[in-house]
Design an enzyme around this catalytic site. Sequence first.
Site, PDB file in Angstrom:
ATOM      1  N   CYS A  41      27.740 -90.659   1.685  1.00 34.56           N
ATOM      2  CA  CYS A  41      29.137 -89.213   1.136  1.00 34.56           C
ATOM      3  C   CYS A  41      29.249 -88.250   1.536  1.00 34.56           C
ATOM      4  O   CYS A  41      28.049 -87.069   1.545  1.00 34.56           O
ATOM      5  CB  CYS A  41      28.438 -89.454  -0.470  1.00 34.56           C
ATOM      6  SG  CYS A  41      29.401 -88.200  -1.173  1.00 34.56           S
ATOM      7  N   CYS A  44      29.205 -85.275  -0.506  1.00 33.30           N
ATOM      8  CA  CYS A  44      27.927 -84.706  -0.965  1.00 33.30           C
ATOM      9  C   CYS A  44      27.601 -83.858   0.045  1.00 33.30           C
ATOM     10  O   CYS A  44      26.418 -82.967  -0.267  1.00 33.30           O
ATOM     11  CB  CYS A  44      27.056 -85.985  -1.094  1.00 33.30           C
ATOM     12  SG  CYS A  44      27.742 -87.048  -2.851  1.00 33.30           S
TER      13      CYS A  44
END
Length: 124
Positions: A41, A44
């Site tokens: 991600c 993230c």
Amino acid sequence: MVVEVNVEGLEEYKKIIQEHKGKVIFAQFSGSTDSEGKNWCPDCVAADPVIKKCLSSAPADAVFIHCGVGDRTFWKDQSNGFRTDPDLKLKSVPTLMVVGKPQRLQEEQCANEELVKMMFTDED
């Protein structure tokens, strides 16, 4: 000093919540890392250093849980537990929240230092 706990999956997350009941608990939900420590991600990856830096603003007796939500395929499944759990109802990763309160930051908001600091210092 803030207690930091890393967990993987919904069951581990719920167990830690029970262990620290009665304390201020912050939870960050993030894509899980692979065997090389890489997160699938990109939001993230961008949020992690900002949240880590701002954690020093959190109350000293707080608990911070970093919870991996699984690989990309698992996360994209709309029926996974993180999305359907009535207490979580996650829509995106990363998500930073105060457990038991409505405040939450999602996706690129988690990489905004001002917003993250406000989340950690808000008294409500």
